[in-house]
Write a protein that holds these residues in place. Structure first.
Motif, short mmCIF file in Angstrom:
data_model
loop_
_atom_site.label_atom_id
_atom_site.label_comp_id
_atom_site.label_asym_id
_atom_site.label_seq_id
_atom_site.Cartn_x
_atom_site.Cartn_y
_atom_site.Cartn_z
N ASP A 210 1.42 -1.34 -0.14
CA ASP A 210 -0.26 0.30 -0.27
C ASP A 210 0.98 1.47 -0.13
O ASP A 210 1.83 1.75 1.06
N PRO A 211 0.50 1.54 -1.24
CA PRO A 211 1.50 3.14 -1.18
C PRO A 211 1.94 4.22 0.43
O PRO A 211 2.54 5.25 0.69
N ALA A 212 0.50 4.13 1.14
CA ALA A 212 0.21 4.96 1.68
C ALA A 212 0.95 4.40 3.49
O ALA A 212 1.61 5.56 4.29
N GLU A 213 1.14 3.39 3.03
CA GLU A 213 2.38 3.25 4.27
C GLU A 213 4.09 3.65 4.09
O GLU A 213 4.45 3.83 5.18
N ALA A 214 4.13 3.95 3.08
CA ALA A 214 5.50 4.68 2.99
C ALA A 214 5.68 5.85 3.83
O ALA A 214 6.50 6.65 4.05
N ALA A 215 4.01 6.41 4.32
CA ALA A 215 4.38 7.82 4.77
C ALA A 215 4.66 7.59 6.64
O ALA A 215 5.84 8.77 7.13
N GLY A 216 5.03 6.70 6.76
CA GLY A 216 5.62 6.47 8.34
C GLY A 216 7.10 5.90 8.02
O GLY A 216 8.34 6.34 9.73
N MET A 217 8.27 6.44 7.26
CA MET A 217 8.74 5.72 7.25
C MET A 217 9.78 6.75 7.26
O MET A 217 9.59 7.45 6.53
N ALA A 218 11.50 6.84 7.29
CA ALA A 218 12.58 7.48 6.91
C ALA A 218 12.22 7.81 5.02
O ALA A 218 11.99 6.35 4.94
N TYR A 219 12.40 9.05 5.11
CA TYR A 219 12.98 9.07 3.21
C TYR A 219 13.64 8.26 3.23
O TYR A 219 12.82 7.92 1.62
N GLU A 220 14.21 7.77 2.50
CA GLU A 220 15.10 7.08 1.64
C GLU A 220 14.64 5.21 2.02
O GLU A 220 14.11 5.18 0.75
N ASP A 221 13.57 5.14 2.91
CA ASP A 221 13.47 3.88 2.68
C ASP A 221 12.03 4.40 2.52
O ASP A 221 11.16 2.67 1.85
N ALA A 222 11.99 5.06 3.26
CA ALA A 222 10.03 4.81 1.75
C ALA A 222 10.34 5.34 0.48
O ALA A 222 9.46 4.64 -0.35
N ARG A 223 11.56 6.07 -0.32
CA ARG A 223 11.23 5.95 -1.57
C ARG A 223 11.67 4.25 -2.11
O ARG A 223 10.76 3.98 -3.56
N GLU A 224 12.31 3.49 -1.13
CA GLU A 224 12.49 2.41 -1.69
C GLU A 224 11.75 1.46 -2.02
O GLU A 224 11.60 0.29 -2.37
N TYR A 225 10.98 1.45 -0.56
CA TYR A 225 9.55 0.90 -0.84
C TYR A 225 8.61 0.68 -2.27
O TYR A 225 7.77 -0.35 -2.66
N LEU A 226 8.09 2.16 -1.66
CA LEU A 226 7.74 2.62 -2.85
C LEU A 226 8.00 1.61 -4.38
O LEU A 226 7.63 1.71 -5.39
N THR A 227 8.93 1.31 -4.66
CA THR A 227 9.66 0.73 -5.77
C THR A 227 9.24 -0.54 -5.76
O THR A 227 9.68 -1.04 -7.00
N ARG A 228 8.99 -1.23 -4.89
CA ARG A 228 8.49 -2.07 -5.19
C ARG A 228 6.86 -2.52 -6.18
O ARG A 228 6.82 -3.57 -6.57
N PHE A 229 5.90 -1.38 -6.10
CA PHE A 229 4.96 -1.23 -7.17
C PHE A 229 5.75 -1.40 -8.89
O PHE A 229 6.92 -0.68 -9.20
N VAL A 230 5.52 -2.39 -9.72
CA VAL A 230 5.86 -2.46 -10.65
C VAL A 230 5.45 -1.87 -11.99
O VAL A 230 4.68 -0.28 -11.78
N GLY A 231 6.37 -1.17 -12.08
CA GLY A 231 6.92 0.55 -12.92
C GLY A 231 7.34 1.78 -12.72
O GLY A 231 6.90 2.47 -12.61
N VAL A 232 7.74 1.43 -11.31
CA VAL A 232 7.95 2.09 -10.26
C VAL A 232 9.45 2.39 -9.64
O VAL A 232 9.90 1.11 -9.02
N GLY A 233 10.79 3.02 -10.22
CA GLY A 233 11.43 3.49 -10.19
C GLY A 233 11.75 4.57 -9.04
O GLY A 233 11.40 5.09 -8.82
N GLU A 234 13.31 4.90 -8.87
CA GLU A 234 13.17 5.75 -7.96
C GLU A 234 12.45 7.47 -8.23
O GLU A 234 12.52 8.15 -7.33
#
Length: 305
Positions: A210-234
């Motif tokens: 869920d992209p909303a889960e990234a909101a509670g993470m440290a910035y670079e951890d959040a960016r890494e989390y979002l790249t798990r979605f297909v078609g999502v790079g940095e």
């Protein structure tokens, strides 16, 4: 119908609705006159804009239509919900102190010119799923075509909402969009992005991520989390972090920002995304680097230099 105004006198640093919505940050708004992205240098217009909040973001548990226009002094609104002022404050970051943000920014010539031209432009805070799909669709596309894709997805799969004599469409929920096949999405002109959107919708609908889960993470951890979605790079991940999840330090390295680095800040080019992003983020002042990025991006894209 509910209506009212948000007084412009309470908006620290001013406000420019047109440049906020038409600067490439969001594709979930539309103009009543169908003129989105047609103005060569969008700035200070008084057109009516609208968006439909997803049911997960409203007190009623149903999608709500919000229409707004800038009168030159105040933000006039009409909505299916009396909560529109609170929603507008959240979606358009009306509580940001732009004067303080500009004062905290580094004294860079390019940045000063961008702030001077588009003063009043704010960052947006779009719903996470809609923002994620929008920026998956953004790869190698002009803003007009991205907007068209997102609006077609809403009309094809989103819930219709009747308001003030018209029919509006919410952006589809993950479950609604997960029902679309790759062929269906290609028929909406998504091209090679179709399987990315299909798989991402399935991931969110199933609870896999869920992209909303990234909101509670440290910035670079959040960016890494979002790249798990297909078609999502940095870069796409940084866009979602900045324009949806409130990471105001994020600096998406798109074509225009890479051009700015090459021409103005070549020492920030470190040969890879992560280190270059960190360097330009520091050059742009750190905490509000995403504001600097958005102003520079828009200024350059509209022929500012």
């Amino acid at each position: 119908m509910h209506e009212g105004v948000v007084p412009g006198s309470g908006l620290a640093g001013g406000f420019d609705l047109q440049s906020t919505i038409e600067s490439g940050q969001t594709y979930l708004w539309d103009r009543a006159d169908e003129g989105m992205f047609e103005d060569e240098v969008p700035h200070g217009g008084d057109a009516w804009y609208h968006t439909v909040l997803p049911a997960t973001h409203t007190r009623t548990g149903a999608p709500e239509v919000i229409r707004a226009r800038w009168t030159g002094t105040d933000l006039e609104w009409r909505s299916s919900t009396p909560d529109a002022p609170e929603h507008l404050t959240h979606l358009l970051r009306l509580d940001d102190d732009l004067d303080a943000i500009v004062d905290a920014s580094p004294d860079l010539r390019l940045l000063r010119r961008a702030y001077d031209r588009y003063r009043g432009m704010r960052l947006v805070r779009d719903p996470p799923f809609g923002s994620l799909v929008s920026f998956i669709c953004s790869a190698q596309m002009r803003v007009e075509r991205i907007h068209g894709m997102v609006q077609r997805l809403a009309r094809a799969y989103g819930a219709p909402v009747e308001f003030d004599g018209g029919t509006y469409h919410a952006f589809p929920t993950p479950a609604q969009l997960a029902e679309a096949t790759e062929t269906d999405l290609r028929d909406l002109s998504l091209g090679y992005r179709a399987p990315y959107v299909e798989r991402t919708a399935e991931m969110v609908a199933s609870g896999e991520a869920d992209p909303a889960e990234a909101a509670g993470m440290a910035y670079e951890d959040a960016r890494e989390y979002l790249t798990r979605f297909v078609g999502v790079g940095e870069k796409v991940a940084d866009c979602v972090l900045l324009f949806s999840l409130g990471f105001l330090e994020a600096v998406p390295l798109d074509t225009w920002i890479r051009t700015a680095i090459a021409e103005y800040y070549p020492d920030c080019d470190r040969g890879n995304y992560r280190e270059t992003s960190r360097a330009i983020r520091e050059r742009f002042g750190g905490e509000y680097a995403g504001y600097a990025q958005t102003y520079v991006f828009f200024y350059l894209r509209t022929g500012g230099e």
